[in-house]
Design a protein around this motif. Structure first.
Motif, PDB file in Angstrom:
ATOM      1  N   THR A  16       0.846  -1.193   0.000  1.00  0.00           N
ATOM      2  CA  THR A  16       0.000   0.000   0.000  1.00  0.00           C
ATOM      3  C   THR A  16       0.881   1.242   0.000  1.00  0.00           C
ATOM      4  O   THR A  16       1.992   1.231   0.541  1.00  0.00           O
ATOM      5  CB  THR A  16      -0.924   0.043   1.235  1.00  0.00           C
ATOM      6  OG1 THR A  16      -0.122   0.096   2.427  1.00  0.00           O
ATOM      7  CG2 THR A  16      -1.849  -1.152   1.273  1.00  0.00           C
ATOM      8  N   ALA A  17       0.396   2.294  -0.627  1.00  0.00           N
ATOM      9  CA  ALA A  17       1.080   3.587  -0.643  1.00  0.00           C
ATOM     10  C   ALA A  17       0.036   4.661  -0.934  1.00  0.00           C
ATOM     11  O   ALA A  17      -0.979   4.403  -1.591  1.00  0.00           O
ATOM     12  CB  ALA A  17       2.195   3.614  -1.681  1.00  0.00           C
ATOM     13  N   GLU A  18       0.303   5.875  -0.477  1.00  0.00           N
ATOM     14  CA  GLU A  18      -0.679   6.947  -0.605  1.00  0.00           C
ATOM     15  C   GLU A  18      -0.850   7.441  -2.034  1.00  0.00           C
ATOM     16  O   GLU A  18      -1.859   8.059  -2.367  1.00  0.00           O
ATOM     17  CB  GLU A  18      -0.304   8.115   0.306  1.00  0.00           C
ATOM     18  CG  GLU A  18       1.027   8.765  -0.047  1.00  0.00           C
ATOM     19  CD  GLU A  18       1.410   9.857   0.946  1.00  0.00           C
ATOM     20  OE1 GLU A  18       0.878  10.978   0.815  1.00  0.00           O
ATOM     21  OE2 GLU A  18       2.231   9.572   1.837  1.00  0.00           O
ATOM     22  N   SER A  19       0.141   7.196  -2.892  1.00  0.00           N
ATOM     23  CA  SER A  19       0.054   7.662  -4.275  1.00  0.00           C
ATOM     24  C   SER A  19       1.048   6.889  -5.118  1.00  0.00           C
ATOM     25  O   SER A  19       1.950   6.220  -4.610  1.00  0.00           O
ATOM     26  CB  SER A  19       0.364   9.163  -4.360  1.00  0.00           C
ATOM     27  OG  SER A  19       1.717   9.401  -3.999  1.00  0.00           O
ATOM     28  N   ARG A  44       4.513   8.141  -4.370  1.00  0.00           N
ATOM     29  CA  ARG A  44       5.131   7.566  -3.177  1.00  0.00           C
ATOM     30  C   ARG A  44       5.570   6.126  -3.443  1.00  0.00           C
ATOM     31  O   ARG A  44       6.615   5.690  -2.956  1.00  0.00           O
ATOM     32  CB  ARG A  44       4.142   7.624  -2.021  1.00  0.00           C
ATOM     33  CG  ARG A  44       4.669   6.994  -0.702  1.00  0.00           C
ATOM     34  CD  ARG A  44       6.018   7.590  -0.264  1.00  0.00           C
ATOM     35  NE  ARG A  44       5.950   9.014  -0.021  1.00  0.00           N
ATOM     36  CZ  ARG A  44       5.625   9.569   1.155  1.00  0.00           C
ATOM     37  NH1 ARG A  44       5.301   8.792   2.172  1.00  0.00           N
ATOM     38  NH2 ARG A  44       5.619  10.874   1.291  1.00  0.00           N
TER      39      ARG A  44
END
Length: 998
Positions: A766-769, A772
């Motif tokens: 998972t990553a915010e964007s 990222r």
């Protein structure tokens, strides 16, 4: 106090005798010169030439300080594939689990490989880019390897450690060498750190050639020493090196490859000396000097740097068809000389060369009673020279003479222009016996000088050569004082020069190169330092005599092997010029058809070469070189056999089919040195499949068609026994994963895996964007050594058909085939490309300025091109663009970002933008192959083309936001280059036609 210089060429052997106390006189201390034919037994020719100048000078031979010899003898053995002079070589790579995907000898021509190739071994050892050990040396491994090599009947070994340039004293390589000789004392070992800089494969190739020539070099140099003994000369013997400096005979016997290009360099250094440019002439700082050496058959040109040494060739050098990396001067040879044939081609047009009567000049030329008209006849007929009988050429018409002189002038002007490195004034130094053919001023040349003794400049250059010390290392500058590191490097180079025999009082730094490596965060920087000084006069003859006998082997007192001797040739001589890397050589490409059956395209070696050329064009300056990945793919084909790599159409997928994909990720400067073993991409794909519980999949995807990544999926096809889908996620090269077209349109990029060849793998879940995500995998890549494999979230068939760029493997194949066919059939390659895909010719010109900045961790820069002259345009069959008077500026961030017309060469005025990303901009060399942004340099004549991008990039705001000018900070809007057309499909075209599996 005298010196003797000798230059051994293919036709003549020249000698010069110098008084070093009289170099300030008009004759520059040259007391005698001699030109004699090169003999079959080369040492006899040397003995004759040296004896002649000794007799002419009438000098006490005990006062001769040294003899310096330049020779092409060693390189000729390689070029001629001479099995009598070459030895089999075993190769040891200190690499841990890396480099296996491209074994040693992979890109050697078959004939040379058949002669030289011995066993190869992958042992523990080598370094990461940050100085960490890949693996510690294993003594037991080395012991067993030494025994295996000896049992195979081989004596010569090349030891190549990954990033040995980081290993300042070659500690891994030298320790391995010591252990090998401890276990097997008769082995002769060459370590790669003493041969070249970063770039494993070309450095290894050069090391192999050096090892193969060792026995012949030792015997030949021993023969040189015997010749000196017969002449009662007890002084030291030196050989001249590629860079114009001296090395003593003992060192040359161990590193003969460093003498391969000494001939042209000797001429250049001799010309500069004879013209007194070594006397602190400050004009060297603000002008260019080009040495033009005109012989009977060819003219060699080389540029003189302000340091007084020749400009070195960029990138790699091919020797005997082998791609190598070691210091070589950049020499341009054209077919023009005193013996060049002169012909009337058509009315008012005369051609001079490139063929020549060569050594038959004094019998075949008209002025000597022959019947062949040569350039010498033209010069005599014009009244500009007095050679032979001028009455034999009195009937040559004036218009014919004028036409021939004009062609000579044109050829030289264009050659000189090609050697320029800037727009500064040019001074030409004319040397060589054929220089009489220059009779008038040359355009673009401020002054044209003919030094005294110009016809013996090569021998004079050998006599006056200096001594150098050079280091070529990679330093990690993070957390260190950069100035201190640079100063220490300078001191190391100076100490190396002194150790090599330079006078400490005269040594100075003449070259400083700081080359930051791309995509690294530890400020790893390649430092190249060269120090040069005069040879110490007090060098003792006894030292050289002693060292000359220490050759890590034995020699006898017989003459060296000679070209005229009869011998048994190597049995395997097929495909003499071919190699694994060049499967198209010797193939009639007009009749070649790819193998397509039942909707499946089975890849052949010829297809690989086509696709590699095409992915270079689609790389738009970035993506890295396709060369190594093509070699890996060809090795995979050789190992697994025909039919194991195959391609299918996107529309053959079901909507629910699963497709996985992987790519190389990291710094090209690392992957070119720490070549992988192929498992990193597989490990990344397997990690994603494990996390997503994917038990099977139906296809493999190309994540980026540009550059080497355009070929990454093909070895995976053999590994997983699954086809590659004829599409990709970019349609070109782009710098980040977020430039994948499905991700631009909201398809999830995660999970993403990053893996190395040791089995380490990291997965971002998972990553915010997407931005990222890029940062996270970049940090992992750095930890794993800055060269990894990566794999993203698998895509279903529906997404592949909707959000990928179709038929791009086919597009690369057609582009590559067009370029190769154009070369084979002698047609314009731009016309050939445009016949199969939309392409716009943007510019034809020459590069006049390149600036680069790598401070951001990636390369940004700008390239400026100038228009060709009318004559140059005609020669390049580009008369349609000859009317363009403006300049072209191309900024790049690894990939080329835009192309704009400007009115002046400084490119500081208003720009007329003609093409921008996401449309493709490619710069092609004169052979049609693409040039990456690292390969751009002053003087290259190039063609610039533009190709429309897929509507996924240009047809929506999302595509333009990520792939267009805004993302790269360009102060312009996207300007269409033309209408996109779906690339043709190889499968659709050739499935119904007769195909040939070659």
């Amino acid at each position: 106090m005298y010196r003797v210089g000798v230059d051994v060429g293919g036709t003549n052997t020249d000698a010069a005798f110098l008084d070093i106390n009289a170099v300030d006189t008009a004759s520059r201390g040259v007391l005698a010169t001699c030109k004699t034919s090169t003999t079959t037994h080369v040492t006899q020719g040397i003995k004759t030439a040296v004896e002649t100048v000794l007799l002419q000078s009438k000098v006490d031979r005990s006062k001769v300080l040294n003899v310096a010899i330049g020779t092409t003898h060693f390189v000729n053995a390689v070029v001629e594939n001479d099995a009598r002079r070459l030895s089999r070589v075993a190769v040891i790579r200190l690499c841990g689990p890396y480099t296996r995907k491209i074994p040693p000898f992979s890109d050697f021509p078959y004939a040379l490989r058949n002669i030289i190739e011995g066993p190869h071994f992958f042992l523990d050892g080598g370094l990461e880019i940050d100085g960490r050990e890949i693996a510690s040396l294993n003594t037991e491994q080395i012991k067993q390897t030494a025994l295996t090599i000896v049992e195979a009947g081989i004596r010569y070994v090349a030891v190549v450690g990954v990033f040995s340039a980081l290993d300042h004293e070659g500690i891994h390589e030298e320790r391995c060498k010591a252990l090998l000789q401890q276990f097997q004392p008769d082995l002769s070992i060459v370590c790669s750190h003493s041969i070249g800089g970063p770039g494993l494969l070309p450095r290894e190739n050069a090391t192999i050639l050096n090892a193969s020539i060792l026995a012949f070099a030792r015997k030949t140099i021993h023969g040189f020493r015997l010749a000196m003994t017969k002449l009662d000369l007890a002084c030291p013997l030196y050989l001249t090196q590629n860079d114009g400096t001296l090395t003593d005979a003992a060192v040359a016997a161990e590193l003969p490859i460093k003498t391969f290009a000494s001939g042209p360099t000797n001429s250049l250094m001799g010309a500069a000396f004879l013209q007194s440019l070594d006397h602190g002439d400050k004009t060297l700082a603000d002008r260019q000097v080009v040495v033009v050496d005109i012989g009977g058959t060819t003219t060699d040109l080389c540029a003189l740097l302000p340091s007084g040494f020749p400009r070195q060739a960029p990138n790699f050098i091919e020797v005997g068809g082998v791609r190598t990396a070691f210091s070589m001067p950049e020499v341009l040879s054209i077919g023009l000389g005193g013996g060049s044939r002169v012909r009337q081609l058509e009315e008012n047009k005369v051609s001079v060369g490139p063929d020549s009567v060569a050594h038959r000049l004094t019998t075949d030329a008209m002025v000597f009673g022959g019947t062949v008209m040569t350039s010498t006849d033209i010069v005599v007929a014009s009244g500009s020279a007095s050679v032979g009988r001028d009455d034999h050429v009195k009937d040559i018409p004036e218009p014919f003479i004028a036409g021939a002189k004009a062609d000579i002038k044109r050829q030289l002007e264009q050659a000189i222009d090609s050697m320029k490195v800037s727009s500064a004034p040019v001074t030409v130094l004319l040397v060589g016996g054929g220089s009489i053919i220059i009779t008038e001023d040359l355009n673009g040349v401020e002054e044209c000088l003919r030094p005294p003794h110009h016809d013996s400049a090569n021998a004079v250059g050998a006599a006056i050569a200096k001594v150098a010390g050079e280091i070529d290392v990679i330093e990690v500058l993070a957390g260190r004082d950069e100035n201190e590191v640079v100063e220490n490097a300078k001191k190391a180079a100076i100490n190396a020069a002194i150790a090599n025999g330079a006078d400490e009082k005269t040594v100075q730094i003449v070259e400083i190169k700081k080359i930051p490596l791309q995509y690294v965060t530890n400020k790893a920087t390649r430092l190249v330092m060269k120090a040069v000084g005069n040879l110490r006069i007090e060098q003792e003859a006894s030292l050289c005599l002693h060292r000359d006998s220490v050759t890590n082997g034995t020699v006898d007192d017989t003459e060296d092997y000679e070209a005229g001797e009869e011998t048994t040739k190597t049995e395997v001589t097929t495909c003499k010029q071919g190699s694994l890397a060049k499967p198209t050589l010797g193939v009639d490409l007009t009749s070649y058809r790819p193998q397509v059956e039942n909707g499946i395209w089975y890849i052949s070696p010829i297809d690989v070469e086509f696709i590699a050329s095409g992915t270079g064009i689609l790389g738009t300056g970035g993506g890295g070189s396709s060369y190594l990945m093509a070699l890996y793919t060809l090795e995979t084909l050789r190992e697994h056999g025909a039919g194991k790599i195959r391609i299918i159409r996107p529309d053959s997928l079901n909507d629910t089919d699963i497709c996985v994909g992987g790519a190389g990720y990291g710094a090209p400067s690392v992957s070119d040195e720490r070549i992988g073993n192929g498992t990193d991409v597989f490990t990344a794909i397997d990690a994603i499949n494990t996390i997503m519980n994917i038990k099977d999949f139906q296809g493999l995807l190309v994540l980026e068609i540009g550059g080497g990544n355009g070929l990454v999926a093909m070895p995976s096809s053999a590994r997983y026994d699954r086809p590659v889908v004829d599409c990709d996620l970019m349609g070109r090269a782009y710098p980040t994963l977020e430039h994948g077209t499905p991700f631009v349109y909201g398809k999830p990029i995660l999970p993403v895996a990053t893996a190395d060849c040791k089995g380490n793998a990291s997965v971002v879940v998972t990553a915010e964007s997407n931005k990222r995500t890029e940062a996270l995998i970049r940090n992992t890549c750095i930890e794993l050594g800055n060269s990894t494999g990566t794999a993203g979230r698998p895509l279903d068939g529906e997404t592949v058909k909707k959000y990928t760029v179709p038929n791009t493997i086919s597009q690369a194949w057609y582009l590559g085939r067009a370029v190769h066919l154009a070369r084979q059939t002698k047609v314009d390659f731009i016309e050939a490309i445009s016949s199969i895909t939309p392409v716009k010719s943007l510019y034809t010109g020459k590069i006049i300025d390149v600036t680069r900045d790598v401070s951001k961790g990636y390369t940004v820069g700008r390239c400026v091109l100038a228009p060709l002259s009318v004559d140059e345009a005609v020669d390049h069959n580009t008369s349609t663009t000859a009317s363009e008077k403006r300049y072209l500026v191309i900024p790049f961030q690894n990939e080329y970002l835009s192309a704009s017309y400007v009115d002046d060469e400084k490119a500081e005025g208003e720009e007329d933008v003609i093409c921008t990303v996401p449309d493709l901009i490619s710069i092609l060399g004169q052979d049609g192959e693409a040039l990456g942004s690292p390969e751009l340099r002053y003087g290259l004549k190039v063609r610039v083309i533009g190709m429309p991008a897929h509507p996924l990039w240009t047809g929506t705001p999302e595509g333009l936001r990520v792939g267009g000018p805004e993302f790269f900070g360009l102060p312009t809007e996207w300007k269409s280059i033309g209408e996109y057309r779906r690339p043709r499909s190889v499968i659709e075209e050739f499935e119904s036609s007769e195909s040939i599996d070659t």
